[in-house]
Design a protein around this motif. Sequence first.
Motif, PDB file in Angstrom:
ATOM      1  N   ASP A 116       0.058   3.338  -6.805  1.00  0.00           N
ATOM      2  CA  ASP A 116       1.498   3.399  -7.061  1.00  0.00           C
ATOM      3  C   ASP A 116       2.282   3.456  -5.752  1.00  0.00           C
ATOM      4  O   ASP A 116       3.320   2.820  -5.605  1.00  0.00           O
ATOM      5  CB  ASP A 116       1.848   4.615  -7.928  1.00  0.00           C
ATOM      6  N   TRP A 117       1.771   4.214  -4.808  1.00  0.00           N
ATOM      7  CA  TRP A 117       2.407   4.366  -3.509  1.00  0.00           C
ATOM      8  C   TRP A 117       2.413   3.025  -2.757  1.00  0.00           C
ATOM      9  O   TRP A 117       3.419   2.630  -2.177  1.00  0.00           O
ATOM     10  CB  TRP A 117       1.665   5.448  -2.733  1.00  0.00           C
ATOM     11  N   VAL A 118       1.284   2.315  -2.791  1.00  0.00           N
ATOM     12  CA  VAL A 118       1.191   1.014  -2.127  1.00  0.00           C
ATOM     13  C   VAL A 118       2.194   0.047  -2.756  1.00  0.00           C
ATOM     14  O   VAL A 118       2.910  -0.663  -2.040  1.00  0.00           O
ATOM     15  CB  VAL A 118      -0.254   0.451  -2.198  1.00  0.00           C
ATOM     16  N   ILE A 166       0.807  -5.872   8.232  1.00  0.00           N
ATOM     17  CA  ILE A 166       1.173  -5.013   9.369  1.00  0.00           C
ATOM     18  C   ILE A 166       2.345  -4.104   8.988  1.00  0.00           C
ATOM     19  O   ILE A 166       2.295  -2.887   9.203  1.00  0.00           O
ATOM     20  CB  ILE A 166       1.522  -5.869  10.613  1.00  0.00           C
ATOM     21  N   HIS A 167       3.384  -4.689   8.389  1.00  0.00           N
ATOM     22  CA  HIS A 167       4.549  -3.888   7.999  1.00  0.00           C
ATOM     23  C   HIS A 167       4.196  -2.895   6.889  1.00  0.00           C
ATOM     24  O   HIS A 167       4.680  -1.757   6.891  1.00  0.00           O
ATOM     25  CB  HIS A 167       5.713  -4.781   7.575  1.00  0.00           C
ATOM     26  N   LEU A 168       3.357  -3.327   5.976  1.00  0.00           N
ATOM     27  CA  LEU A 168       2.926  -2.428   4.896  1.00  0.00           C
ATOM     28  C   LEU A 168       2.146  -1.253   5.472  1.00  0.00           C
ATOM     29  O   LEU A 168       2.362  -0.106   5.100  1.00  0.00           O
ATOM     30  CB  LEU A 168       2.088  -3.197   3.877  1.00  0.00           C
ATOM     31  N   GLU A 173       1.602   4.414   6.842  1.00  0.00           N
ATOM     32  CA  GLU A 173       1.299   5.425   7.854  1.00  0.00           C
ATOM     33  C   GLU A 173       2.458   6.408   8.017  1.00  0.00           C
ATOM     34  O   GLU A 173       2.247   7.573   8.326  1.00  0.00           O
ATOM     35  CB  GLU A 173       0.951   4.780   9.180  1.00  0.00           C
ATOM     36  N   LYS A 174       3.696   5.923   7.818  1.00  0.00           N
ATOM     37  CA  LYS A 174       4.870   6.799   7.897  1.00  0.00           C
ATOM     38  C   LYS A 174       4.961   7.706   6.678  1.00  0.00           C
ATOM     39  O   LYS A 174       5.652   8.708   6.697  1.00  0.00           O
ATOM     40  CB  LYS A 174       6.156   5.970   7.980  1.00  0.00           C
ATOM     41  N   GLY A 175       4.288   7.296   5.612  1.00  0.00           N
ATOM     42  CA  GLY A 175       4.333   8.074   4.375  1.00  0.00           C
ATOM     43  C   GLY A 175       5.579   7.819   3.563  1.00  0.00           C
ATOM     44  O   GLY A 175       5.988   8.643   2.760  1.00  0.00           O
TER      45      GLY A 175
END
Length: 176
Positions: A116-118, A166-168, A173-175
């Motif tokens: 869901d987060w992805v 890359i952007h994903l 990584e930023k959460g």
Amino acid sequence: MDDRTIINQIQKGDHKSLELLIDKYNRYVTVIVFNILNGVMGNEDIQEVVSDTFFLLWKNIHKVDLDTFSDLKNYLATIAKNAAKSKLRAYKQTLPLMDEILNTDENEIEKIHTKDWVISCIRQLKRSAQIVLIKYYYQCKTIKEISDEELLPESTVKTRLRTGKIHLKELLEKGE
């Protein structure tokens, strides 16, 4: 015998050196392929991809430039990963996007949350990147199929796929 010498002997057509290389790296390649295909394909398919990896090395050994060559393990790992991904694509399956980007090994509840987060992070990307990522990872389409459907050159699809990942990854990584 070191890797550089083994490769040099294989380039000269020495089958014994190839056998030596296979003995030395078979377990390593098997683990890589197993980690990608386990749960998706059976042991016979995994072993086939391991064999394909060494065949591809043999077939392309002349491309290895010994003057710039640095590490056989990384070279074999790349071949093994690509061979495993090709096998998945041949059966219209892909490595899950979160596994490819995050290399996650999570329990099922965390996987659902992560999925869901992805998806929410994908929605934050440019529309052009969203389309390519969804078609490639979730609809199991090839670069060529996406190119044909979106009326784009294959190189553009590859670029959008690469920059989208890359952007994903940055968003993940930023959460955010």
